[in-house]
Scaffold this active site. Sequence first.
Site, mmCIF file in Angstrom:
data_model
loop_
_atom_site.group_PDB
_atom_site.id
_atom_site.type_symbol
_atom_site.label_atom_id
_atom_site.label_comp_id
_atom_site.label_asym_id
_atom_site.label_seq_id
_atom_site.Cartn_x
_atom_site.Cartn_y
_atom_site.Cartn_z
ATOM 1 N N ILE A 498 0.856 -1.177 0.000
ATOM 2 C CA ILE A 498 0.000 0.000 0.000
ATOM 3 C C ILE A 498 0.891 1.225 0.000
ATOM 4 C CG2 ILE A 498 -0.163 0.046 2.522
ATOM 5 C CD1 ILE A 498 -3.052 1.093 2.164
ATOM 6 N N ASP A 612 11.514 9.370 -8.312
ATOM 7 C CA ASP A 612 11.155 8.720 -7.047
ATOM 8 C C ASP A 612 11.910 7.402 -6.894
ATOM 9 O OD1 ASP A 612 8.108 7.529 -5.438
ATOM 10 O OD2 ASP A 612 9.878 8.519 -4.600
#
Length: 845
Positions: A498, A612
């Site tokens: 998640i 990222d």
Amino acid sequence: MEEKKVVRALSEHLSLPPPPSPSVAVAINGKKKSKYVVFWALEKFIPEGFTDFKLLYVRPPVSYIPTPMGIAVAVSELREDVVSAYKQELDWSANEMLRPYKKMFERRKVQVEVLLLDSLEPAAAIAEEIAGTGVTKLVIGMSLRGFFSRKIDMSSLIATAVPRFCTVYVISKGKLASVRPSESDASGSIRFERSSSTSGSTDSPRLPPEYQDFLSAVSEAQSRVSPFSPALKHSMGSNAVAQMDTSSSGTDQEEVSTGRGMEIVHSGIEGKKNKDESFSASFPMGTEAYNSMSWTSKWRDHEDRREMRSSSSSNNHDLVNMDWGAVVPENYSWVSHTASHMSDGLLSVHSITDNQVNLNFEIEKLRAELKHVQEMYAMAQTETVGASKKLTELNQRRFEESEKLVELKEKEEVAKDTASKEKQRYEEAMKEAEKVKELMMKEALHRREAEFKAERDAREKDKLQASLVSPGVQYQHYTWEEIAAATSDFAENLKIGIGAYGSVYKCNLHHTTGAVKVLHAGETQLSKQFDQELEILSKIRHPHLVLLLGACPERGCLVYEYMDNGSLDDRLMLVNDTPPIPWFERFRIALEVASALVFLHKSKPRPIIHRDLKPGNILLDHNFVSKLGDVGLSTMVNQDDVSSRTIFKQTSPVGTLCYIDPEYQRTGIISPKSDVYSLGVVILQLITAKPAIAITHMVEEAIGDDAEFMAILDKKAGSWPISDTRELAALGLCCTEMRRRDRPDLKDQIIPALERLRKVADKAQNLLSRTPSGPPSHFICPLLKGVMNEPCVAADGYTYDREAIEEWLRQKDTSPVTNLPLPNKNLIANYTLYSAIMEWKSNKR
């Protein structure tokens, strides 16, 4: 007389000297002429080596405090805080008054101690301070007064009261007026000499030899007269010279000469009579009557008796004498009384002899000559006094002018220093203004360039949006129902991750194990990221980029190939007790991640920046082959900007803290070297298995020492080669430089270094392998039963060799493995597996 008794008692009490002190005491009264005393002391004792001074100031003790109404209130009737405040105010006033004198000492760079003495008796207070401190040098000012003054001679009182081990210097107008030597200097003798500059007289001139007998006779007569008190000596005016010598027997003798018609004559005739009888013979009225006469009567009587003595040659008793009472006014009876006693002593003469007449004649002759000499002496003395006064005034003026000159020079130096500082401050301000001007010009230029790039980006964005809906996008389209069924309606036991933008579930679509990422719904920004990631992954293929199997654009779902070993972050931190990654595998992972970044930066038509990069976005398959994922935050830049220029982003910096480029955080400007910074942090984590916070500083501190460097390495990875590992750590530190221009180039510098280290890791891995291993099972084609040459993924989710599956599909519509009908006959090349097969083959050779 009472003060004299007190002084003498104090002097006897303080006769025992304490240990000598190297200090010089200077006593002042705070008046204008006190500066001459201080100046003389500095000029006298600094050349002699004295550097420690004591400044004495005597003031009366506080017994009454005045009120605003003008009423004096006793101290005992007031509160202690009021008395203390008043005393503090007096101390402040005294210190302010003494400040100019302290500056005189400070300018001469000597130590000075200010002592405030509270006493009603200044002489006693100073004597007690001298006796307590053992000071052997005391400098005081002279107390000047007129002939008719009854004021106490304070300098004489102090000189008498001070202990005998201390030498007293009396100063008048900047010059030495008298000295009272200490016992060690003059064997107990005390001598006062008045200079011409203060008293207006000098020592008596040396007389010719024929007058010596005459002066001896006068001295013998004076020896029988009681000595003058110090107050009498100083009250005799500017024409008196007083000299006091203390003999071994302690008897004081004084010699006094005046120039106002006073003459002392002593007859040389042997024989003595009682002084009272002699005085009665010259003045039959008696002593009391004589003392009660007025000044004029005394003078006239003195002249009559003088004429009688001159005219009477047959008189058996001839005495020429000057009456001391005739000099002093009738107001000062104590002076008249003392002078009468001296006259009594002088009237004691020897018996009359036969040559009395001749002796009187000689005495009159000597008197006339002495008067002539005294007149000449008075004239010379007057001239000397005038010249001395002028010289004193000139010296005083010169001293004041020199002080003014020193002050002016100090002010000039201060002004020059201030001007220099102001000039320097002005130059610095001008330089700062120039820098600000240049920065503003650069800022304006950057703003124009940013606006130009923003317009160009807007056009590129429009093109990108148009290309997203173009038929060139290739991916498998899944329905929402298929994805829900593959994840058992998104069961929690199938959730494998998640993040901030969505959840990841393990799924089984068309008998193929995959990972589906479901983005959070209802957010426009996430929709843009979904479209961008879908476009990038559907158009590019690389062995070390996660393979996109399909998508459901309506619900924001992306289906990736499933990575068995999870993320690099989980394996480094040993989540769920997973085994550690060997060090040689970590060397290879660093090269694989760098090669994926090179591929993104060199992609066509526009380079891609990941933005990222972190261990959580580096996924590992069952063979620990690394692949980059989560390119939703990636951005595209123009081809011209990759090598030398960067693109300006108006949005706030995105990414993960500790992995974001510092310049990108500060300026919002992104470039390919922003990914280089993130790669450096990942490399340092590969060798240490530690969190990214402060990891750069930790490695910098330890890299220089072998023991410290080995201590920070992940010991669970095996036996690290120290030299090669240090080279990898140094490469990671270079990638994390604060400025982009200091970071190495990814293709030309980083990749060659990592390839060399990968060879070292491969050699170590081969040495650990005991027997040659066969090809991995996933390299085997289910149809050919051998290693695939060109692997591709069919609609059933299995990977086949392209030639074999195409031959199969030309004949059948079912899956070779499941024997179920295939929904379509599309084939997707598995470049990741192809790269692994080629690498395995090259290593085998």
